[in-house]
Design an enzyme around this catalytic site. Structure first.
Site, PDB file in Angstrom:
ATOM      1  N   HIS A 149       0.938  -1.184   0.247  1.00 35.68           N
ATOM      2  CA  HIS A 149       0.057  -0.157  -0.053  1.00 35.68           C
ATOM      3  C   HIS A 149       0.778   1.189   0.230  1.00 35.68           C
ATOM      4  O   HIS A 149       0.486   2.255  -0.332  1.00 35.68           O
ATOM      5  CB  HIS A 149      -0.869  -0.031   1.217  1.00 35.68           C
ATOM      6  CG  HIS A 149      -2.400   0.534   0.798  1.00 35.68           C
ATOM      7  ND1 HIS A 149      -2.428   1.779   0.078  1.00 35.68           N
ATOM      8  CD2 HIS A 149      -3.418   0.094   1.330  1.00 35.68           C
ATOM      9  CE1 HIS A 149      -3.650   2.010  -0.154  1.00 35.68           C
ATOM     10  NE2 HIS A 149      -4.360   1.149   0.879  1.00 35.68           N
ATOM     11  N   SER A 150       2.148   0.962   0.506  1.00 36.55           N
ATOM     12  CA  SER A 150       3.001   2.451   0.425  1.00 36.55           C
ATOM     13  C   SER A 150       3.385   2.908  -0.979  1.00 36.55           C
ATOM     14  O   SER A 150       3.492   4.197  -1.330  1.00 36.55           O
ATOM     15  CB  SER A 150       4.214   1.999   1.263  1.00 36.55           C
ATOM     16  OG  SER A 150       4.883   1.128   0.412  1.00 36.55           O
TER      17      SER A 150
END
Length: 490
Positions: A135-136
């Site tokens: 998700h980063s």
């Protein structure tokens, strides 16, 4: 591109690397034909691998963590497992395969994504492609847009897919002689609603918790393995409800907008009805007489159940060419740019099933007339910058854990698409790593709506039952609409 060679990990990206908030995005694509891995490799080299985040790894030096470009070996990112031809339950095998992702993190020594290609025939597809992306790298809206930018229309192989966006027309209100006074009143209400929502958001961090139910996660839920299941419903059924609900006036906005029912309103109403059906089973032991029904209604009515909804803060546009997304001149902002709103669901048995949609619409219309999402995003950035990652992670985790459901709805292509020449049967995205036992994601695709669930099997042991409730709730609401329509015509 030189200025993008080395980029710092954003403050929001740091959140998603905390052990208690280590989040990943999953995108499951069913294909109508078997997958040719070599074609996929060549296609990725021409598209996805031109994006800096997909050819960079995270390197920590001292207190700073940066995205550093690296040489990428596609053999470490495109996985084609050997599958036993004697497997009896193929759908179950695919579910178990994807569930195993949630037990192991990605290797931080290489770019944080991978694509699994399963040439295995399931009930809905001839082969399966599964993206797992940390998700980063970006928020859900960014990653879905990027994924769609690598596809093309099946009917026009050189054309990018079309995604419709909804725009509201309020120009007719400017002709009113009281327009200025109404605009001032609208602004004052906006400020008041925002203040109320921020107070409730803050209280959720410290005090307000959802009622413990058979859908609510226990402490440590973010560390448990997850299961991913999905079901498909007809987009025509959803549009039937949307169109037949006609124009709904939602005070206090009647003087500004003719609030026609939207696809999202219908989906929220269906979700509210399905969650009520699911939780109602916990109280079927109560006597079925009129007193027992009233008692059961009272128990359900006292349940506090809220959804945390991710809202994309950036301006929403159409699908961009991948070259435009990564170009310096691109107006598309990349990264995690999202805020949260907390949406209460009304858990109650309704004799008129259309009331679920009416209630959901009234609630979300009220939330739209607030800056809760923008303020939550801004406050999260302030907490990160002033108090550090640990405090920001704690705040985010408490907000999510104190609610029950993660809800999202992303519009998809309006026509069928192909993924590097492979016709796509369905797209089922989801996310895991956050402290909630249930995530409901709606993804439209051509004439379908895919309902994707991510569940903690220790809390929700039979996610297929919840899928059935979602399908059945939409069917019953459609039946209620048709009955009302017939009564109106007669």
């Amino acid at each position: 591109m030189a200025s993008r060679e080395v980029e710092p990990l954003s403050p929001t990206g740091k959140l998603f690397h905390a052990p208690s908030l280590n989040c990943y995005v999953i995108a499951i694509m069913g294909c109508k034909t078997s997958i040719n891995p070599q074609v996929i490799r060549e296609g990725l080299c021409q598209t996805l691998l031109k994006h800096p985040r997909f050819i960079s790894k995270l390197v920590k030096k001292g207190r700073k963590t940066r995205w550093i470009p690296t040489t990428i070996d596609l053999d470490n990112h495109i996985i084609v497992p050997k599958i036993d031809s004697n497997i009896e339950y193929l759908d179950r095998f695919v579910e178990d395969y994807i569930s195993n992702f949630t037990k192991t993190p990605l290797d931080l020594s290489k770019p944080l994504w991978e694509l699994h290609l399963l040439n295995i025939k399931t009930s809905d597809a001839e082969a399966i492609g599964i993206f797992r992306i940390h998700h980063s790298i970006g928020d859900g809206a960014s990653l879905i847009s990027l994924l769609l930018a690598t596809t093309h229309k099946t009917s026009k192989p050189n054309a990018l897919p079309t995604v419709l966006t909804q725009k509201r027309d309020i120009s007719h209100h400017r002709s009113s002689p009281f327009w200025l006074l109404l605009a001032i009143w609208w602004g004052l209400l906006l400020i008041w609603h925002t203040l109320v929502d921020l107070v409730l958001f803050t209280l959720t961090i410290f005090f307000i918790k959802d009622t413990p139910t058979s859908l609510k996660g226990a402490p440590g839920v973010e560390l448990n393995s997850k299961r991913f299941v999905y079901c498909t419903v007809s987009m025509d059924d959803i549009k039937l409800v949307k169109n037949e609900m006609k124009t709904i006036i939602s005070p206090p906005f009647f003087f500004l907008l003719k609030n026609t029912c939207t696809i999202n309103d219908v989906l929220l109403g269906v979700t509210q009805a399905a969650l009520t059906r699911y939780l109602n089973r916990a109280y079927v032991g109560i006597d079925a007489n009129s007193h027992g029904r009233k008692q059961r209604y009272g128990v359900l009515k006292r349940i506090r159940l809220r959804a945390s909804i991710v809202v994309n803060i950036r301006p929403v546009g159409g699908i961009q060419d991948l070259a435009d997304i990564i170009a310096e001149k691109s107006k598309v902002k990349w990264g995690n740019c999202m805020g949260y709103i907390i949406l209460p669901f009304s858990i109650a048995l309704q004799e008129n099933l259309l009331e679920y949609v009416h209630q959901a619409k009234a609630t979300i219309d009220r939330k739209k007339h607030s800056l809760e999402a923008v303020c939550s995003y801004t406050c999260a950035k302030l907490v990160l910058n002033l108090l550090g990652v640990k405090v920001a992670v704690t705040v985010t985790q408490r907000v999510l854990f104190n609610t029950t459901v993660a809800f999202s709805n992303v519009p998809g292509p309006v026509e069928e698409i192909s993924f590097y020449g492979h016709p796509v049967a369905y797209i089922a995205p989801s996310v895991y790593g956050h402290p909630q036992a249930l995530t409901i994601h709606y993804q439209s695709y051509a004439s379908k709506m895919i309902i994707s669930l991510a569940v903690d099997p220790f809390i929700i042991s039979d996610p297929y039952l919840l899928c059935d409730d979602l399908e059945q709730s939409l069917k019953l609401i459609c039946d209620a609409v048709q009955r009302n329509h017939i009564a109106y015509v007669v």
